[in-house]
Structure formats: C-alpha cells, structure tokens
Write a protein that holds these residues in place. Structure first.
Motif, PDB file in Angstrom:
ATOM      1  N   ASN A  89       0.868  -1.183   0.000  1.00 26.70           N
ATOM      2  CA  ASN A  89       0.000   0.000   0.000  1.00 26.70           C
ATOM      3  C   ASN A  89       0.901   1.228   0.000  1.00 26.70           C
ATOM      4  O   ASN A  89       2.132   1.114   0.013  1.00 26.70           O
ATOM      5  CB  ASN A  89      -1.017  -0.045   1.154  1.00 26.70           C
TER       6      ASN A  89
ATOM      7  N   GLY B  18      -6.054   2.473  -1.731  1.00 27.89           N
ATOM      8  CA  GLY B  18      -7.337   2.653  -1.043  1.00 27.89           C
ATOM      9  C   GLY B  18      -8.436   3.034  -2.019  1.00 27.89           C
ATOM     10  O   GLY B  18      -8.603   2.402  -3.064  1.00 27.89           O
TER      11      GLY B  18
ATOM     12  N   THR C 225      -1.425  -0.577  -3.974  1.00 27.99           N
ATOM     13  CA  THR C 225      -2.842  -0.325  -3.709  1.00 27.99           C
ATOM     14  C   THR C 225      -2.985   1.056  -3.079  1.00 27.99           C
ATOM     15  O   THR C 225      -2.161   1.474  -2.266  1.00 27.99           O
ATOM     16  CB  THR C 225      -3.474  -1.408  -2.806  1.00 27.99           C
TER      17      THR C 225
END
Ligand code: ATP
Length: 292
Positions: free
Chosen positions: A182, A208, A206
């Motif tokens: 992330n 969110g 990633t």
C-alpha cells in the motif's frame, strides 16, 4: 496450479467502545464479533473461495484458540496445515472500534514468530514450478527468507506482501517475483522504483479509494476502485491481493488488467461489510465476481 500461503492465523475479537481508554482508565465495551483473522489466513481463505486449490500453513499453540481456529478453517475449502507448537500461545487480536470511526488493533505474534525455517520449508512439499507462494510480514526474518528461497528453488512464483512492515524486507526482494504494497509501505520501503530495482518484476501498489496500479519496468496498468458505501476497510488489502493472484492463476495468465478489476470488485464488496473473514465474498459471490 495450487497456491501455497505460509503466514499467520489469529482469532480476532472486535469490541466497540465509545472512545479509546486513557492510561489507567477502565471502560465498557460491547463485543461486536469473534472472527478468524491474521493476514496469512485472510489471504488463503480468499484464494480458496475463488476456487483455486490452496494450502495454508501457520503455527498455533496447543490451546483452545488453536482448536477453535482449526474448527473454523474446516469450513473453508482449503488444505489447512496448522503446526501445533507446544508451550506457545495461539495468536489473537483485539480490535477496538471507537464511535468516531477510528480503530486500534493489538495483535500477539508468539505462534507466528515460533514457526521455524524447517517448518516453513516443510509446508512446500508437492509444490510445482509456477505455483504461487504467498507470504507476509508476520513470520521471523529467517523463516520468511528460508521459505522464499525454497519456493524459488522449486521454480514457484514468489509473492510478498510486506505487512506488517519489518526491517528485513529489503534483503528479501531478490527472492521475490511480485510484491503487493500500500502507499505507506511503498514509501517506507524506499518507493516502488527501489523495489523494482531490487529485482521484483511486478509491484502492485494499492491506493485505497483511489484504486491500484500494477507497475513493471516499462509499463503500468491502473484500476479504479469500485464505488461503494464504506463500512469497514479491514482486510481490503488482503482480499485485493488474493483475488488478483487467484484470478490470474485460474486463467493461467500473469497479473493483468482483468485480475486487477476482479480484485477491485472483491475488495469493494469487503469494505462495504463489517468484519474480516465474514466480510469476504463467499464462494457463490466470488464465482459471479470472477465471471465478469
Ligand atoms: P487494509 O490494511 O485495510 O487491508 P491496505 O492498506 O493493504 O488495506 P488499500 O490500498 O487500503 O490496502 O486497499 C486495497 C484495495 O481495496 C484498493 O486498491 C481498492 O481496490 C479497495 N478499497 C480500499 N478502500 C476502498 C474504498 N474506500 N472504496 C472502494 N474500494 C476500496
């Protein structure tokens, strides 16, 4: 093709509270849920629900929690190899959900830390070249390294989700084919370019509610997040990663835009529901998600 997930498993106790306790305070809470958890278990369960054959190996103690985990895993269509370690307590998490929407998590890692390199290598028997080996950051440095090296020696496709962040990840990149990070992890690990430069072929970042991107040297594929009403984002990253990998594996392809699209839809389904394992798409929902 069969996926091998070596990681942690825990029992998650979620309590709702009005506000976080100050030091020295005693407060009331309400029990919200008791669920299977642990990043390793989350990822293995999601993969199994896609229909991909999956073995999950994790360490537990010889105690009631370990037995409960074994019973709960029986409900999933995966090969669970729980390694009982005497004198060790099964891992658990206390998740505090405050009324203002913030949460705080306390996790034990006695059992995960007790998994030895031999135990991890042993979990790979029967693995074939091309089978995905999926790992996270809950095991010790030596055990994680040994499993990735053993996977590489078998020609497996090694995947690392460097979470929770550990100081030893940078040394592991030469053993890793694919990383899922992330934004916070990417930053802490020196950026996506540094991970690619260290030898990782595919980095999935990633973002969110902003979606995700598959980044390779010389190429980038982006996917937007699926619009949804957000209830609880716990496990979104685990669900995204497992579905992306399984979607590609089931089609005999590498990670592609379709795999990211499947992952974004499954993760949105998860964030719109409370809990972790109980919020993941079940087999029927997963089948319909993957048919698109
Ligand atoms: P977590 O630690 O909460 O499991 P993470 O930090 O590892 O998650 P995120 O980048 O937050 O991972 O989310 C993973 C994926 O889940 C995103 O790429 C996106 O597809 C989906 N997702 C997350 N939050 C949202 C949201 N608010 N709306 C729609 N999809 C979301």
């Amino acid at each position: 093709m069969k996926a091998f997930v070596i990681g942690n498993v825990a029992l998650d106790e979620t309590l709702s509270i009005e506000d976080f306790p100050r030091p020295g305070a005693s407060i009331f809470g309400a029990a919200l849920s008791r669920d299977l958890g642990g990043k390793g278990a989350n990822q293995a369960i999601v993969m199994a629900r896609t229909g991909l054959e999956c073995r999950f190996a994790a360490a537990v103690g010889r105690d009631g929690r370990g037995q409960e985990i074994a019973r709960r895993l029986e409900a999933e269509a995966l090969e669970a190899r729980l390694i009982e370690i005497a004198g060790t307590a099964t891992d658990f998490s206390i998740i505090l959900m405050a009324e203002q929407g913030e949460n705080a998590v306390i996790t034990t890692r006695e059992a995960a830390a007790a998994m030895t390199p031999e135990m991890a290598r042993g979990a790979l028997d029967g693995a074939q070249a091309g089978d995905p080996l999926v790992m996270q950051g809950n095991l010790g440095a030596e055990t994680t390294r040994a499993a990735l090296a053993a996977g590489r020696a078998r020609g497996m496709r090694t995947v690392l989700n460097p979470s929770p962040l550990q100081s030893y990840f940078a040394d592991l990149w030469p053993l890793v084919d694919c990383a899922f990070v992330n934004e916070g992890e990417a930053k802490a690990l020196g950026g996506v370019e540094a991970i690619l430069a260290a030898g990782v072929t595919d980095v999935v970042l990633t973002l969110g509610a902003q979606g995700a991107a598959l980044i390779r040297l010389g190429g980038r594929i982006e996917v937007t997040a699926e619009p949804c009403t957000v209830l609880d984002t716990t496990g979104a990253g685990d669900c995204f990663m497992a579905v992306a990998l399984a979607s590609a594996a089931l089609r005999g392809s590498g990670l592609d835009a379709r795999a990211l699209g499947h992952a974004a839809r499954a993760a949105a389904y998860t964030v719109a529901r409370a809990g972790t394992v109980s919020a993941f798409p079940d087999r029927a929902t997963m089948a319909s998600l993957l048919s698109t």
